[in-house]
Design an enzyme around this catalytic site. Structure first.
Site, PDB file in Angstrom:
ATOM      1  N   HIS A 265       1.829   4.499  -7.496  1.00 56.69           N
ATOM      2  CA  HIS A 265       3.146   5.136  -7.370  1.00 56.69           C
ATOM      3  C   HIS A 265       3.298   5.665  -5.947  1.00 56.69           C
ATOM      4  CE1 HIS A 265       6.559   7.813  -8.200  1.00 56.69           C
ATOM      5  NE2 HIS A 265       6.778   7.032  -9.239  1.00 56.69           N
ATOM      6  N   GLU A 324       5.779   3.260 -15.970  1.00 55.65           N
ATOM      7  CA  GLU A 324       6.168   1.939 -16.456  1.00 55.65           C
ATOM      8  C   GLU A 324       5.240   1.444 -17.569  1.00 55.65           C
ATOM      9  OE1 GLU A 324       9.029  -1.059 -15.173  1.00 55.65           O
ATOM     10  OE2 GLU A 324       8.839   1.054 -14.965  1.00 55.65           O
TER      11      GLU A 324
HETATM   12  N1  ACO Z   1      -2.455  -3.000  -7.981  1.00 54.85           N
HETATM   13  C1  ACO Z   1      -3.287  -3.347  -6.980  1.00 54.85           C
HETATM   14  N2  ACO Z   1      -3.217  -2.802  -5.757  1.00 54.85           N
HETATM   15  C2  ACO Z   1      -2.271  -1.891  -5.538  1.00 54.85           C
HETATM   16  C3  ACO Z   1      -1.379  -1.470  -6.541  1.00 54.85           C
HETATM   17  C4  ACO Z   1      -1.508  -2.070  -7.807  1.00 54.85           C
HETATM   18  N3  ACO Z   1      -0.690  -1.733  -8.819  1.00 54.85           N
HETATM   19  N4  ACO Z   1      -0.543  -0.536  -6.043  1.00 54.85           N
HETATM   20  C5  ACO Z   1      -0.895  -0.372  -4.752  1.00 54.85           C
HETATM   21  N5  ACO Z   1      -1.927  -1.190  -4.458  1.00 54.85           N
HETATM   22  C6  ACO Z   1      -2.635  -1.285  -3.182  1.00 54.85           C
HETATM   23  C7  ACO Z   1      -1.851  -2.107  -2.177  1.00 54.85           C
HETATM   24  O1  ACO Z   1      -2.182  -3.478  -2.250  1.00 54.85           O
HETATM   25  C8  ACO Z   1      -2.327  -1.497  -0.886  1.00 54.85           C
HETATM   26  O2  ACO Z   1      -3.615  -1.958  -0.601  1.00 54.85           O
HETATM   27  P1  ACO Z   1      -4.051  -2.331   0.916  1.00 54.85           P
HETATM   28  O3  ACO Z   1      -3.783  -1.122   1.723  1.00 54.85           O
HETATM   29  O4  ACO Z   1      -5.465  -2.708   0.761  1.00 54.85           O
HETATM   30  O5  ACO Z   1      -3.158  -3.469   1.307  1.00 54.85           O
HETATM   31  C9  ACO Z   1      -2.457  -0.001  -1.238  1.00 54.85           C
HETATM   32  O6  ACO Z   1      -2.719   0.022  -2.640  1.00 54.85           O
HETATM   33  C10 ACO Z   1      -1.213   0.821  -0.946  1.00 54.85           C
HETATM   34  O7  ACO Z   1      -0.078   0.116  -1.433  1.00 54.85           O
HETATM   35  P2  ACO Z   1       1.426   0.470  -1.066  1.00 54.85           P
HETATM   36  O8  ACO Z   1       2.305  -0.675  -1.414  1.00 54.85           O
HETATM   37  O9  ACO Z   1       1.513   1.004   0.334  1.00 54.85           O
HETATM   38  O10 ACO Z   1       1.681   1.665  -2.024  1.00 54.85           O
HETATM   39  P3  ACO Z   1       3.086   2.218  -2.431  1.00 54.85           P
HETATM   40  O11 ACO Z   1       2.910   3.645  -2.610  1.00 54.85           O
HETATM   41  O12 ACO Z   1       4.149   1.797  -1.489  1.00 54.85           O
HETATM   42  O13 ACO Z   1       3.344   1.433  -3.787  1.00 54.85           O
HETATM   43  C11 ACO Z   1       4.114   0.797  -5.873  1.00 54.85           C
HETATM   44  C12 ACO Z   1       3.867   1.958  -4.919  1.00 54.85           C
HETATM   45  C13 ACO Z   1       5.214  -0.131  -5.313  1.00 54.85           C
HETATM   46  C14 ACO Z   1       4.576   1.341  -7.233  1.00 54.85           C
HETATM   47  C15 ACO Z   1       2.783  -0.017  -6.052  1.00 54.85           C
HETATM   48  O14 ACO Z   1       1.768   0.844  -6.494  1.00 54.85           O
HETATM   49  C16 ACO Z   1       2.929  -1.203  -6.960  1.00 54.85           C
HETATM   50  O15 ACO Z   1       3.360  -2.279  -6.507  1.00 54.85           O
HETATM   51  N6  ACO Z   1       2.586  -1.054  -8.279  1.00 54.85           N
HETATM   52  C17 ACO Z   1       2.692  -2.130  -9.213  1.00 54.85           C
HETATM   53  C18 ACO Z   1       4.128  -2.300  -9.692  1.00 54.85           C
HETATM   54  C19 ACO Z   1       4.567  -1.193 -10.640  1.00 54.85           C
HETATM   55  O16 ACO Z   1       3.808  -0.713 -11.477  1.00 54.85           O
HETATM   56  N7  ACO Z   1       5.853  -0.792 -10.505  1.00 54.85           N
HETATM   57  C20 ACO Z   1       6.435   0.289 -11.305  1.00 54.85           C
HETATM   58  C21 ACO Z   1       6.352   1.572 -10.551  1.00 54.85           C
HETATM   59  S1  ACO Z   1       6.889   2.935 -11.538  1.00 54.85           S
HETATM   60  C22 ACO Z   1       8.298   3.473 -10.840  1.00 54.85           C
HETATM   61  O17 ACO Z   1       8.440   3.330  -9.656  1.00 54.85           O
HETATM   62  C23 ACO Z   1       9.382   4.016 -11.686  1.00 54.85           C
END
Ligand code: ACO
Length: 380
Positions: A265, A324
Site C-alpha cells: 500500500h 483489497e
Molecule cells: N507484490 C510484490 N512486490 C511488490 C508489491 C506486491 N504486491 N507491492 C510493492 N512491491 C514491490 C515493488 O516491486 C517495489 O520493489 P522494487 O523496489 O524492488 O522494485 C517495491 O515493493 C515498492 O513498490 P512501489 O510500487 O514503489 O510501492 P507503492 O507504494 O507505490 O505501491 C501498490 C503500492 C500500487 C498498492 C503496490 O503495493 C501494488 O502494486 N500492490 C499490488 C496491487 C494491489 O494490491 N492493489 C490494491 C491496493 S489497495 C488500494 O489501493 C485501495
C-alpha cells in the site's frame, strides 16, 4: 517579491501526484500509515465498523456525532422513502444494459440524471440523502437488467445494506449477510484525501451542485488505479486452489517479478487496519452463514505465505495485506460477482464524498492550484 521570483518558488514546489501535499483539513477520517490506524469520525475503525449500521456511520460523518434513536429512525425512514428511481432513469439503464455497458459506467451515467425529479431549493442534506438512497437502486436495477431479469422494487422495511442485497437477489438476506455488508460499507466509507474524494472536493468548491461532485467522484473511483480493478486478489486464490500449492505458486510469481495482488500500500507500511476488520467480518459471516469455510482457510494460508515471501523477496519494503484482499473474500461470500465490487465500494464511499462536500462548502474556498509551464516560448 518580484513576479519572476514567485514563479521560481512555485516551480521548486512541484510535487508529482501531489504526494505529501496537505490540500484539506477534515474531521471525517484520519489515516496513519506508519501505525496502521484509521479513524472514522474520530473512532478507531475496529471500534465502529462491526457495531453500527451504515445509516449510523453516514450520520456520524454528516453531523459529526453518532445519532440518537430518534435521529436514526428519522434518517432510516428518509432514506427508505427516497430509493425509487424515476421511470426515465430505469429506461436509460435498460438501454445501457442492451449495449452491455460496464456496471460502473452505467452507475456513473445514471447518477448524472438523478436531478430529474429533485427540487434545487431542497435542503442540501435532503439532496444528499436522495443521491445516497438511489445508488444501490441504480446498481441492483442495472445488474438485473444486464442479466435479463426484472428489476426488484426497493423494500422500505429494510435498511440500506439489507435492501441492496434484496434488490440484487430478490431474497431477504440473513442477519449474518447484512452484518457482513454493513461492516464492509462502514470500513470503506472514507479514507483521507484519496483521488475520488479530492475530485469531489475540487468540484463542489466551485459552488456547483452535489450531483456534479458525485458524478466526478464516481468517474475517479472507476479508474483501475483507484477502485476500478477489483477481484485479482481472489483470482489469485482460486488459481492456487489448494493450500499446499501456495508457496510454489507465489514464489514463482515473485521470481518472474510479478506483484502479489492484495498486498502492499502507498500509505500503510503495516497491515492495513481495514484488512483486519474485514478478515474478522468475513470469518464471522462464513461461520454463521454456513459459507465456504474451505475458501476462508485457503485465503488465510495464502495471506500468511504471501506476507512471509514478500519479506523474503522484498526485504525492508514492509509489504503487508491491504484492504483489497479481504474485500474480495467478503463480497464473494455475499454472493456478489466481481463486477459488482467497485459499484458496491461506490455505494459506501458516496457517503464520504457527500460529507467532504459539506465540509468543503463550509470553507467557501475555491481549490485552484498552479501548474508549472514546461513548454517552449514561441513567437510568430
Ligand atoms: N507484490 C510484490 N512486490 C511488490 C508489491 C506486491 N504486491 N507491492 C510493492 N512491491 C514491490 C515493488 O516491486 C517495489 O520493489 P522494487 O523496489 O524492488 O522494485 C517495491 O515493493 C515498492 O513498490 P512501489 O510500487 O514503489 O510501492 P507503492 O507504494 O507505490 O505501491 C501498490 C503500492 C500500487 C498498492 C503496490 O503495493 C501494488 O502494486 N500492490 C499490488 C496491487 C494491489 O494490491 N492493489 C490494491 C491496493 S489497495 C488500494 O489501493 C485501495
Amino acid at each position: 517579491m518580484t513576479i519572476t521570483e514567485k514563479v521560481v518558488e512555485t516551480q521548486n514546489g512541484f510535487k508529482p501526484g501531489l504526494e505529501g501535499v496537505v490540500a484539506a483539513e477534515t474531521r471525517l477520517s484520519h489515516v496513519d500509515g506508519q501505525k496502521g490506524e484509521l479513524l472514522i469520525g474520530g473512532y478507531p475503525l475496529a471500534e465502529l465498523a462491526s457495531d453500527v449500521t451504515f445509516e449510523e456511520t453516514v450520520l456520524l460523518l454528516w453531523h459529526g456525532a453518532l445519532p440518537n434513536q430518534q435521529e436514526l429512525a428519522a434518517f432510516r425512514q428518509q432514506v427508505a422513502t427516497l430509493r425509487t428511481l424515476p421511470t426515465a432513469i430505469v429506461d436509460l439503464l435498460a438501454a445501457a444494459a442492451q449495449q452491455r455497458i460496464p456496471t460502473m459506467t452505467a452507475l456513473r451515467m445514471a447518477a448524472g440524471t438523478l436531478d430529474l425529479d429533485s427540487d434545487p431549493r431542497e435542503e442540501k442534506e435532503t439532496q444528499a440523502a436522495r443521491l445516497l438512497a438511489r445508488l444501490p437502486t441504480i446498481v441492483a436495477t442495472y445488474w438485473r437488467l444486464l442479466h435479463g431479469q426484472a428489476p426488484i422494487a426497493p423494500d422500505s422495511a429494510l435498511d440500506h445494506a439489507a435492501n441492496y442485497l434484496y434488490m440484487l437477489t430478490g431474497e431477504r438476506p440473513t442477519q449474518a449477510q447484512v452484518r457482513g455488508l454493513e461492516t464492509y460499507l462502514n470500513t470503506v466509507v472514507d479514507h483521507g484525501l484519496n483521488a475520488s474524494t479530492f475530485a469531489a472536493r475540487v468540484i463542489i468548491a466551485t459552488d456547483t451542485d452535489l450531483t456534479s461532485a458525485l458524478v466526478g467522484a464516481l468517474g475517479a473511483l472507476k479508474g483501475p488505479l483507484h477502485g476500478g480493478a477489483p477481484g485479482p486478489a481472489l483470482d489469485m486464490v482460486f488459481e492456487i486452489g489448494e493450500a499446499v500449492r501456495a508457496d510454489a505458486y507465489l514464489r514463482a510469481k515473485l521470481e518472474r517479478g510479478e506483484r502479489l495482488m492484495g498486498f502492499g500500500h502507498r500509505v500503510y507500511k503495516v497491515r492495513d487496519p481495514r484488512a483486519e476488520v474485514l478478515s474478522q467480518a468475513a470469518e464471522q459471516m462464513f461461520r454463521a452463514g454456513g459459507g465456504d469455510m474451505a475458501l476462508y482457510t485457503l485465503v488465510k494460508t495464502v495471506e500468511q505465505t504471501a506476507v512471509a515471501l514478500l519479506a523474503e523477496y522484498k526485504p525492508g519494503r514492509n509489504l503487508q495485506t491491504n484492504v483489497e484482499f479481504y474485500t474480495a473474500l467478503l463480497l464473494h461470500g455475499l454472493g456478489l460477482d466481481t463486477d459488482l465490487f467497485t459499484p458496491t465500494f461506490a455505494i459506501s464511499r458516496a457517503a464520504g464524498w457527500l460529507a467532504h462536500c459539506f465540509e468543503q462548502q463550509a470553507t467557501g474556498r475555491l481549490i485552484r492550484p498552479q501548474s508549472r509551464y514546461v513548454g517552449p516560448i514561441r513567437h510568430r
